[in-house]
Write a protein that holds these residues in place. Structure first.
Motif, PDB file in Angstrom:
ATOM      1  N   THR A  60      17.480  34.114  51.400  1.00  0.00           N
ATOM      2  CA  THR A  60      17.572  32.686  51.689  1.00  0.00           C
ATOM      3  C   THR A  60      18.387  31.978  50.611  1.00  0.00           C
ATOM      4  N   ASN A  62      17.521  28.706  50.379  1.00  0.00           N
ATOM      5  CA  ASN A  62      16.571  27.612  50.186  1.00  0.00           C
ATOM      6  C   ASN A  62      15.798  27.855  48.892  1.00  0.00           C
ATOM      7  N   TRP A  67       8.889  32.504  51.950  1.00  0.00           N
ATOM      8  CA  TRP A  67       8.819  33.795  52.631  1.00  0.00           C
ATOM      9  C   TRP A  67       7.403  34.049  53.106  1.00  0.00           C
ATOM     10  N   GLN A  72      13.153  40.060  57.721  1.00  0.00           N
ATOM     11  CA  GLN A  72      14.130  39.301  58.533  1.00  0.00           C
ATOM     12  C   GLN A  72      14.910  40.198  59.488  1.00  0.00           C
TER      13      GLN A  72
END
Length: 110
Positions: A60, A62, A67, A72
């Motif tokens: 990510t 972000n 998480w 993913q």
């Protein structure tokens, strides 16, 4: 009214990550999501999380990460165990944006 002002990350609380989380629990005292402690002054981030075989399970940009223990790639729950992270963190400082690399491990408990 008095406010605390922090002038540089050398003396301010830095971006730090916990070493344990449990996405399937009631979350009493243990984080339900893998995310940083309270932080300031982050301009951008890249976070990579790998399993013990070196396979990327989460990525990510972000800084809050969030998480939930899901891979993913496969959309499956990651098994309990130790995972490793590599973070490129760009932080605002008095000298401009400073890059910091953070590495470590996180224990996922199911």
């Amino acid at each position: 009214i008095c406010s605390e002002i922090c002038f540089d990350n050398d003396i301010c609380p830095q971006y730090k990550l916990p070493n344990i989380f449990t996405p399937d629990a009631l979350c009493e005292g243990i984080p339900c999501l893998f995310r940083p402690y309270k932080y300031n002054f982050v301009e951008s981030a890249e976070i990579f999380i790998y399993n013990r075989w070196g396979n990327l399970v989460f990525f990510t940009t972000n800084p809050d990460i969030n998480w939930d223990g899901i891979n993913q790639q496969t959309k499956q729950k990651c098994v309990a165990g130790v995972y490793y992270y590599f973070c490129n963190i760009n932080e605002y400082t008095l000298k401009g944006i400073s890059k910091r690399i953070i590495t470590g491990s996180i224990t996922l408990i199911r």
